[in-house]
Design an enzyme around this catalytic site. Structure first.
Site, mmCIF file in Angstrom:
data_model
loop_
_atom_site.group_PDB
_atom_site.id
_atom_site.type_symbol
_atom_site.label_atom_id
_atom_site.label_comp_id
_atom_site.label_asym_id
_atom_site.label_seq_id
_atom_site.Cartn_x
_atom_site.Cartn_y
_atom_site.Cartn_z
ATOM 1 N N GLU A 46 0.833 -1.201 0.000
ATOM 2 C CA GLU A 46 0.000 0.000 0.000
ATOM 3 C C GLU A 46 0.869 1.253 0.000
ATOM 4 O OE1 GLU A 46 -3.174 -0.098 -0.360
ATOM 5 O OE2 GLU A 46 -3.709 -2.121 0.305
ATOM 6 N N THR A 47 0.346 2.291 -0.626
ATOM 7 C CA THR A 47 0.891 3.644 -0.500
ATOM 8 C C THR A 47 -0.251 4.559 -0.085
ATOM 9 O OG1 THR A 47 2.648 3.293 -2.119
ATOM 10 C CG2 THR A 47 1.986 5.568 -1.706
#
Length: 280
Positions: A46-47
Site C-alpha cells: 500500500e501507499t
C-alpha cells in the site's frame, strides 16, 4: 505541495521488519491515476496519499500496486508517524473511503488508530469450501473454538483460524484462484490466525487482489479480528491482545489491539513505524 514519496515500515522499529508502505504527505494536485502510477512504481502493498483539508483534518487515499482500497491500517500507522515527525505528535482525523478514522501519535511516535464501526458476518459454506481449496487447507485443520467468519473494520476479511502453528506456517496457495474469489466477494485480505493464548495471536494475510502474495502486518485485519473475537466472546478480561505477524516472511511485526466494550466505538490498533532509507 510535498509529493515526494517517503518509505516507512509499520509495526516495527527495524526497517528490515514490519510492513513497508509508501507515504505522500501532501498529495494535493495528484489525481487517482497519478496516485495509482506512484503506488505501482513504489511496489509496496500500500501507499497512502494524504490531502490536508482547510479544517485541519486529512483526506487519505490508499493504493496497492493494482488497485485503490477503502482503508489500510499499516499504511495509516506509517503515514501518521511520518506526519508526526514533520508536524509533531498529536491527534488527527483521517477521512477515508470507509469513513472517519481517528489517529493519535504520542511523544514516542507510537500511533494508535481507531477504526470505523466494525461488523461481523457469516462466511457461507460454499465460500469457505472455495477458500480452503485455494489455500490447500482441510476443514479438520481448523480451530473448532474459532469458527470461520467475516469481519469488517474498514475492509472485509474472512477470519480463518488454524488449529496449529505448523498449519499457519505452511502457506502455499493458488494465487490466481484466491485472487478471483476475493475479488468476486470484495475481500481485501484473508485473515489467517492461530491463537496461542488469550493475549497472543499469530497471523498471516494473503493479499492477491492487490498483487501481493502476503502482507507482513495488516492493521485493518487486526481491527477486524478484534471485532470477530468480541463476537465469539474470546477476548481476555482486559479486552486487549497482541498479534505477531510477518515472522514467516522474515519481517517480524507486532500489533497491539484493544477492543472497547461497545465495539461500535471502533477497535484500536497501535504500533510504531520507522523510515526506510533507500540505499541502506
Amino acid at each position: 505541495m510535498t509529493s515526494a514519496v517517503l518509505r516507512y515500515s509499520a509495526f516495527t522499529t527495524d526497517p528490515q521488519g514490519g510492513n513497508p508502505a509508501g507515504v505522500v504527505l501532501d498529495a494535493r494536485g495528484l489525481d487517482g491515476d497519478a496516485m495509482q502510477r506512484i503506488a505501482t512504481e513504489v511496489g509496496y502493498s500500500e501507499t497512502a496519499f494524504l490531502l490536508p483539508r482547510a479544517d485541519g483534518d486529512l483526506d487519505v487515499r490508499y493504493f496497492s500496486p493494482l488497485a485503490e482500497v477503502s482503508f489500510c491500517g499499516h499504511a495509516t500507522i506509517a503515514a501518521m508517524v511520518a506526519h508526526a515527525r514533520e508536524h509533531g505528535p498529536g491527534d488527527a482525523v483521517l477521512h477515508t473511503q470507509a469513513g472517519p478514522v481517528r489517529v493519535t501519535v504520542d511523544a514516542g511516535f507510537v500511533a494508535t488508530l481507531t477504526s470505523v464501526a466494525p461488523r461481523v458476518d457469516t462466511l457461507h459454506a460454499a465460500d469457505l469450501d472455495a477458500l480452503l481449496a485455494a489455500l490447500g487447507w482441510r476443514h479438520d485443520e481448523l480451530d473448532p473454538a474459532l469458527p470461520p467468519g467475516l469481519a469488517y473494520a474498514g475492509a472485509w476479511h474472512p477470519v480463518i483460524a488454524a488449529a496449529s502453528r505448523a498449519r499457519l506456517a505452511d502457506l502455499h496457495y493458488d494465487f490466481d484462484a484466491l485472487a478471483a474469489l476475493m475479488t468476486a466477494r470484495g475481500w481485501t485480505t484473508i485473515n489467517l490466525v492461530w491463537r496461542e493464548n488469550a493475549h497472543t495471536l499469530h497471523a498471516r494475510n494473503p493479499f492477491p487482489p492487490g498483487g501481493v502474495v502476503e502482507d507482513p502486518a495488516t492493521g485493518a485485519a487486526a481491527a477486524a479480528l478484534g471485532a470477530y473475537l468480541a463476537s465469539q466472546d474470546r477476548l481476555p478480561d482486559d479486552r486487549g491482545f497482541t498479534i505477531h505477524q510477518g515472522h514467516d516472511l522474515g519481517r517480524p511485526s507486532v500489533l497491539r489491539v484493544e477492543v472497547p466494550v461497545d465495539v461500535r466505538d471502533g477497535v484500536r490498533v497501535s504500533g510504531t513505524a520507522v523510515e526506510i532509507v533507500v540505499g541502506d
